[in-house]
Design a protein around this motif. Structure first.
Motif, PDB file in Angstrom:
ATOM      1  N   SER A 191     -49.857  27.778  20.628  1.00 13.85           N
ATOM      2  CA  SER A 191     -50.681  27.208  19.565  1.00 13.85           C
ATOM      3  C   SER A 191     -50.498  25.694  19.548  1.00 13.85           C
ATOM      4  CB  SER A 191     -50.295  27.803  18.216  1.00 13.85           C
ATOM      5  OG  SER A 191     -48.925  27.558  17.942  1.00 13.85           O
ATOM      6  N   THR A 192     -51.377  25.016  18.816  1.00 11.95           N
ATOM      7  CA  THR A 192     -51.312  23.555  18.741  1.00 11.95           C
ATOM      8  C   THR A 192     -50.639  23.110  17.452  1.00 11.95           C
ATOM      9  OG1 THR A 192     -52.604  21.513  18.908  1.00 11.95           O
ATOM     10  CG2 THR A 192     -53.574  23.289  17.608  1.00 11.95           C
ATOM     11  N   LEU A 245     -59.972  24.129   9.219  1.00  9.51           N
ATOM     12  CA  LEU A 245     -59.129  22.938   9.230  1.00  9.51           C
ATOM     13  C   LEU A 245     -58.220  22.923   7.998  1.00  9.51           C
ATOM     14  CD1 LEU A 245     -58.410  20.267  10.671  1.00  9.51           C
ATOM     15  CD2 LEU A 245     -59.986  19.149   9.080  1.00  9.51           C
ATOM     16  N   GLU A 246     -58.793  23.265   6.842  1.00 13.21           N
ATOM     17  CA  GLU A 246     -57.990  23.299   5.619  1.00 13.21           C
ATOM     18  C   GLU A 246     -56.855  24.317   5.736  1.00 13.21           C
ATOM     19  OE1 GLU A 246     -58.570  23.690   0.782  1.00 13.21           O
ATOM     20  OE2 GLU A 246     -60.056  24.614   2.108  1.00 13.21           O
ATOM     21  N   GLN A 247     -57.160  25.502   6.270  1.00 13.07           N
ATOM     22  CA  GLN A 247     -56.123  26.525   6.433  1.00 13.07           C
ATOM     23  C   GLN A 247     -55.053  26.084   7.426  1.00 13.07           C
ATOM     24  OE1 GLN A 247     -57.731  30.768   6.563  1.00 13.07           O
ATOM     25  NE2 GLN A 247     -59.640  29.584   6.638  1.00 13.07           N
ATOM     26  N   PHE A 248     -55.467  25.380   8.479  1.00 14.24           N
ATOM     27  CA  PHE A 248     -54.503  24.855   9.450  1.00 14.24           C
ATOM     28  C   PHE A 248     -53.566  23.853   8.776  1.00 14.24           C
ATOM     29  CE2 PHE A 248     -53.304  21.473  12.413  1.00 14.24           C
ATOM     30  CZ  PHE A 248     -52.607  22.210  13.374  1.00 14.24           C
ATOM     31  N   GLY A 383     -54.137   9.564  14.432  1.00 15.55           N
ATOM     32  CA  GLY A 383     -55.503  10.084  14.450  1.00 15.55           C
ATOM     33  C   GLY A 383     -55.641  11.591  14.523  1.00 15.55           C
ATOM     34  N   TYR A 384     -54.558  12.325  14.267  1.00 15.63           N
ATOM     35  CA  TYR A 384     -54.620  13.778  14.307  1.00 15.63           C
ATOM     36  C   TYR A 384     -54.380  14.368  12.919  1.00 15.63           C
ATOM     37  CZ  TYR A 384     -54.291  13.758  19.439  1.00 15.63           C
ATOM     38  OH  TYR A 384     -54.527  13.580  20.771  1.00 15.63           O
ATOM     39  N   ALA A 385     -55.025  15.496  12.654  1.00 13.90           N
ATOM     40  CA  ALA A 385     -54.709  16.293  11.465  1.00 13.90           C
ATOM     41  C   ALA A 385     -53.596  17.260  11.838  1.00 13.90           C
ATOM     42  CB  ALA A 385     -55.934  17.053  10.990  1.00 13.90           C
ATOM     43  N   LYS A 386     -52.594  17.370  10.963  1.00 12.36           N
ATOM     44  CA  LYS A 386     -51.439  18.218  11.227  1.00 12.36           C
ATOM     45  C   LYS A 386     -51.136  19.068   9.998  1.00 12.36           C
ATOM     46  CE  LYS A 386     -49.518  14.555  14.135  1.00 12.36           C
ATOM     47  NZ  LYS A 386     -48.421  13.573  14.297  1.00 12.36           N
ATOM     48  N   VAL A 387     -50.229  20.010  10.169  1.00 13.29           N
ATOM     49  CA  VAL A 387     -49.772  20.778   9.018  1.00 13.29           C
ATOM     50  C   VAL A 387     -49.152  19.797   8.025  1.00 13.29           C
ATOM     51  CG1 VAL A 387     -48.173  22.549   8.199  1.00 13.29           C
ATOM     52  CG2 VAL A 387     -49.381  22.868  10.367  1.00 13.29           C
TER      53      VAL A 387
END
Length: 414
Positions: A191-192, A245-248, A383-387
């Motif tokens: 997974s990412t 995206l929100e759940q991630f 520039g990344y979305a993360k947990v």
């Protein structure tokens, strides 16, 4: 030869028996035909189960009650050669289970197309063992209550429930119905830990004379966009919707490494991009300036979401610094009214994109008061979305018209 009265009596008796047997056989045949006709009147490829109904499993040629269908449903049946002895129909919808034919109603209605996007999610390294008589929910609707305990991989989780793949449907099981949680390696592919959200704007056709003005850094030749779409498709990229995206970000789902979110701002000259996305079954989110662009202006597509870029907030030099977007300083009443107009036009959208990528703490407080739950910006940090990313400061990488396909491939690589 002399026929005696006794002989006549015997013959008559035999005749009566034969006639009776024939009559009984005819009655049995007719009864069997009627029974088969009755059973067939309940059978079709899709059936309606209009009330709570018992489920059965087959053991040693006996049908044993094994659960309950707990809501009105349309179900698919396995193909079946119906006879007068068919008392139970095998369900394709719930493999290994049967219902009594009397509980089925023929229907011309089709099964609702099941969204199986969840098949792209990477399981957590957790497996649950359900309790007997656990209830299986489709969102908040109870579907089945099954006596049998199952061992199932966790595909999604929240505070109160686990979500599992059960007969090709993402179903919810409350934690109170879980007997045990086992830690084990369920991930066949990695997974990412981060998601690239990319931002586009307008798209021109180089053969259209009227579009020659559109030759700036955020106006794309549709041929270049088509090449980028082709790259995503050929490399099996999973294109996220806003919910995923929100759940991630909330840590509720794991996603594959080849994941990306496509966004398009404003609404100007985007219909040809929508058609390309739809043709390739790729998802995208379009943020509309709703004073100028409405969702019904565009080709309908189940792969496209429309959300808010403000109603009339995309004007420069309203507030100090940068390009002066109004969301940074206009009075609260004005902004709340603008956001309400935009949200209403978009069917109640709670997702926002900052005009010119500009915002401040005041902007965020206004969005929260207006009921928005997510907001997209420009390039922040790496520039990344993360947990754990702040959902009111979701970073994006702007794709400009000079970016080559090789550079594009590098940008979206997680």
């Amino acid at each position: 030869m002399k026929i005696t009265k006794i002989t006549i009596t015997i013959l008559l008796f035999i005749s009566i028996i034969i006639i009776h047997n024939i009559s009984m056989n005819n009655k049995e045949i007719k009864d069997n035909q009627n029974q088969k006709k009755e059973i067939l009147s309940h059978y079709s490829s899709n059936i309606l189960v209009p009330k709570d109904t018992k489920l059965y499993i087959k053991e040693n040629n006996n049908y044993i009650i094994a659960g309950i269908l707990t809501s009105s449903q349309i179900l698919k049946l396995n193909s079946l050669q119906v006879t007068e002895n068919t008392k139970y129909f095998p369900l394709e919808t719930i493999e290994g289970y049967y219902i009594n034919y009397k509980d089925a109603q023929k229907t011309d209605k089709e099964l609702i197309e099941i969204d199986q996007r969840y098949k792209n999610y990477i399981p957590f390294n957790e497996t649950i063992i359900t309790k007997e008589n656990a209830t299986y929910y489709d969102n908040n609707t109870p579907l089945y209550k099954l006596k049998k305990s199952y061992k199932l991989k966790v595909l999604k989780k929240d505070e109160n429930a686990y979500y599992i793949d059960f007969n090709n449907k993402l179903l919810k099981i409350l934690k109170e119905d879980v007997q045990e949680i086992i830690k084990e390696n369920n991930q066949n592919i990695p997974s990412t830990s981060k998601i690239r959200v990319i931002a586009f704007h307008s798209f021109y056709d180089e053969n259209e004379e009227s579009e020659k003005w559109c030759r700036n850094s955020i106006c794309h030749n549709i041929k270049d966009f088509e090449q980028q779409i082709k790259y995503l498709k050929e490399n099996n990229y999973f294109t996220l919707n806003t919910s995923e995206l929100e759940q991630f970000i909330d840590g509720k789902i794991n996603l594959p490494q080849n994941s990306v979110m496509i966004t398009i701002d404003d609404g100007l000259m985007v219909d040809r991009a929508i058609k390309l996305l739809d043709k390739n079954n790729l998802n995208a989110t379009i943020f509309l300036i709703t004073s100028s662009y409405k969702p019904d202006n565009y080709t309908p597509s189940k792969y496209i979401e429309f959300h808010s870029h403000g109603h009339n907030l995309h004007t420069q030099n309203i507030c100090p610094y940068g390009q002066g977007g109004a969301i940074k300083c206009k009075n609260k009443e004005y902004l709340l009214d603008d956001l309400k107009q935009s949200s209403t036009i978009l069917g109640g959208s709670q997702i926002f994109c900052y005009p010119f990528y500009e915002y401040n703490n005041y902007s965020i407080s206004i969005l929260k008061e207006a009921g928005f739950k997510m907001a997209f910006a420009g390039y922040i940090d790496d520039g990344y979305a993360k947990v754990g990313t702040d959902k009111y400061q979701i970073p994006r990488y702007t794709i400009t018209s000079d970016i080559t396909i090789n550079k594009f491939a590098q940008i979206i690589k997680n």
